[in-house]
Design a protein around this motif. Structure first.
Motif, PDB file in Angstrom:
ATOM      1  N   PRO A 283      65.629  15.136  -5.946  1.00  0.00           N
ATOM      2  CA  PRO A 283      64.953  16.116  -5.082  1.00  0.00           C
ATOM      3  C   PRO A 283      65.846  16.729  -4.013  1.00  0.00           C
ATOM      4  O   PRO A 283      65.584  17.851  -3.561  1.00  0.00           O
TER       5      PRO A 283
ATOM      6  N   ASP B  38      60.597  26.459   0.473  1.00  0.00           N
ATOM      7  CA  ASP B  38      61.028  25.095   0.144  1.00  0.00           C
ATOM      8  C   ASP B  38      59.830  24.237  -0.236  1.00  0.00           C
ATOM      9  O   ASP B  38      59.850  23.524  -1.253  1.00  0.00           O
TER      10      ASP B  38
ATOM     11  N   GLN C   9      63.804  11.934   2.924  1.00  0.00           N
ATOM     12  CA  GLN C   9      64.007  11.567   1.525  1.00  0.00           C
ATOM     13  C   GLN C   9      64.348  10.084   1.352  1.00  0.00           C
ATOM     14  O   GLN C   9      64.613   9.630   0.245  1.00  0.00           O
TER      15      GLN C   9
ATOM     16  N   LEU D 177      60.283  16.467   2.361  1.00  0.00           N
ATOM     17  CA  LEU D 177      61.451  17.250   2.771  1.00  0.00           C
ATOM     18  C   LEU D 177      61.735  17.140   4.266  1.00  0.00           C
ATOM     19  O   LEU D 177      62.860  17.366   4.698  1.00  0.00           O
TER      20      LEU D 177
ATOM     21  N   ALA E 124      54.890  17.696  -0.145  1.00  0.00           N
ATOM     22  CA  ALA E 124      56.238  18.260  -0.208  1.00  0.00           C
ATOM     23  C   ALA E 124      56.874  18.314   1.178  1.00  0.00           C
ATOM     24  O   ALA E 124      58.052  17.972   1.354  1.00  0.00           O
TER      25      ALA E 124
ATOM     26  N   HIS F 131      57.356  18.942 -10.331  1.00  0.00           N
ATOM     27  CA  HIS F 131      58.414  19.924 -10.086  1.00  0.00           C
ATOM     28  C   HIS F 131      58.787  20.539 -11.432  1.00  0.00           C
ATOM     29  O   HIS F 131      58.549  21.709 -11.690  1.00  0.00           O
TER      30      HIS F 131
ATOM     31  N   TYR G 297      58.666  22.866  -4.306  1.00  0.00           N
ATOM     32  CA  TYR G 297      58.748  21.435  -4.606  1.00  0.00           C
ATOM     33  C   TYR G 297      57.840  21.081  -5.784  1.00  0.00           C
ATOM     34  O   TYR G 297      58.213  20.308  -6.663  1.00  0.00           O
TER      35      TYR G 297
ATOM     36  N   TRP H 183      67.155  19.753  -5.981  1.00  0.00           N
ATOM     37  CA  TRP H 183      66.292  20.577  -6.831  1.00  0.00           C
ATOM     38  C   TRP H 183      66.510  22.060  -6.570  1.00  0.00           C
ATOM     39  O   TRP H 183      66.586  22.841  -7.509  1.00  0.00           O
ATOM     40  N   GLU H 184      66.556  22.423  -5.309  1.00  0.00           N
ATOM     41  CA  GLU H 184      66.694  23.834  -4.957  1.00  0.00           C
ATOM     42  C   GLU H 184      68.098  24.068  -4.433  1.00  0.00           C
ATOM     43  O   GLU H 184      68.456  23.611  -3.343  1.00  0.00           O
TER      44      GLU H 184
END
Length: 414
Positions: free
Chosen positions: A299, A240, A26, A233, A229, A98, A244, A302-303
């Motif tokens: 990001p 995952d 990232q 990541l 993605a 996203h 994205y 995000w999850e």
């Protein structure tokens, strides 16, 4: 060390190594440039693949923060020019990546399958699909008006129509434009001062060279998005990578195909309890020297399930929680020090008073109070200056607040 040098002994990845891989992918923990400029911002967006757009402006709008977290005090105008400058200066476009996102121009062909589905009423909000199906004449009229008049906001339509329901409080004109945007028949040409979208035809917004790229097959486009993605990541599960860019169940097949091609390397991560993959170009750093305030819409966060699995960090945004029920605050930014989230601060920019308010500051367990207070004080001062605010004011709420106040009072001296 890079993933393409993995040997059999490294197919099992420790949780710590996975965390550092994820941060490096990232762009977190790199030395910040002395004078961040347009090229640094563009490079960051190309690395991440997307910047999420959100209208909440209690601190600064969401799309501005990821670059600050990674680059430091960059010129905000650099991002604005990339996103909404004149056609010659732009390198980003708005679309549903996203969520609502700023994306590099080169990715536009990869979303045409989503645009085609939206035109058929698939994959978009049900209320918007229903409106487009029931008001075809009004949608066509909106399209004709923008074709004839050029850049327009929904409010500029001759017959925008009043909102017919409580659905987002949108006028019929706004619904027409949003359907046309989602289906790729319109593009975002800019933003007004109140952050209102301005629309135009894609050929008047996007470069000819991008529009001329042949539309890829849906599976090919999705496979390319999964690859982007996975690179962003570094390491993750099929879920995952699929989430994205909101790819849904198809992501599993695309991940399997990329693994078969050798772009993703199956690995076992200690403590994850599920299948994982490493991108073949992922960097595996020995250490991460990060010091960053991270937006709720970054990001990295995000999850929430991934944040907990990778970083051991439980985070929930509390904007929609009643004030008396909030644990940490309204707009809370986690603070990353080294390779761990060590604190979280509830921030508000008081532009009229020229102050960055730290409404609450909370420590994470096992963090070093003194080290956190010193590093966070520095980062808060930098954030305030970048936002054009004169000072940082620290309230008393939270177990970290006294140390921050003492650090600020000492002027940052040990």
């Amino acid at each position: 060390m890079t993933a393409n040098r993995l040997d059999k002994a490294m197919e099992r990845i420790s949780a710590l190594m996975a965390r550092r891989i994820a941060l490096a992918a990232q762009g977190i923990g790199r030395a910040r440039p002395d004078a961040p400029a347009r090229r640094h911002v563009l490079g960051m967006v190309q690395r991440l693949g997307a910047l999420q757009i959100d209208s909440v402006n209690v601190l600064t709008r969401a799309h501005y923060m990821p670059a600050f977290s990674r680059l430091g005090a960059y010129p905000r105008a650099a991002l604005e020019t990339l996103a909404w400058g004149n056609k010659r200066e732009r390198a980003l476009f708005e679309y549903w990546g996203h969520e609502a996102s700023l994306l590099p121009f080169a990715m536009q062909p990869l979303f045409r399958w989503r645009m085609a589905r939206a035109e058929r009423g698939q994959g978009l909000w049900s209320g918007l699909a229903r409106f487009a199906a029931e008001h075809k004449r009004q949608v066509a009229a909106a399209m004709a008006e923008i074709r004839n008049n050029g850049v327009m906001a929904a409010a500029d339509l001759t017959d925008g129509g009043a909102s017919q329901s409580a659905w987002w409080g949108w006028s019929d004109g706004k619904k027409a434009f949003e359907y046309l945007f989602w289906s790729g028949q319109l593009a975002v040409a800019g933003r007004r001062g109140n952050f209102e979208r301005l629309y135009d035809l894609p050929e008047r917004v996007l470069p000819v060279s991008i529009l001329a790229i042949p539309t890829p097959d849906e599976a090919d486009a999705q496979r390319a998005l999964v690859a982007i993605a996975a690179r962003a990541l570094g390491i993750g599960t099929a879920g995952d990578f699929g989430r994205y860019f909101r790819l849904g169940p198809a992501a599993g097949d695309r991940v399997a195909e990329l693994a078969e091609a050798g772009e993703l390397i199956p690995v076992e991560v200690t403590g994850w309890g599920r299948s994982a993959y490493l991108h073949r170009d992922a960097v595996i750093p020995r250490r991460i020297a990060a010091q960053a305030l991270v937006s709720p819409f970054d990001p990295l966060l995000w999850e929430r399930d991934r944040a907990e699995r990778v970083f051991g960090f439980h985070y929930r945004i509390e904007i929609y929680v009643r004030a008396e029920n909030r644990l940490h605050g309204y707009y809370v930014l986690p603070f990353l020090l080294g390779d761990k989230f060590v604190a979280r601060v509830d921030l508000k920019a008081d532009r009229q008073a020229g102050a960055l308010h730290v409404l609450a500051a909370h420590m994470e367990e096992a963090a070093d109070l003194r080290a956190v207070a010193e590093a966070l004080t520095t980062e808060l001062s930098s954030l305030a200056a970048w936002l054009g605010l004169d000072r940082v004011e620290i309230a008393r709420r939270g177990d970290l607040a006294p140390a921050l106040r003492a650090q600020a009072k000492s002027g940052g001296r040990n």
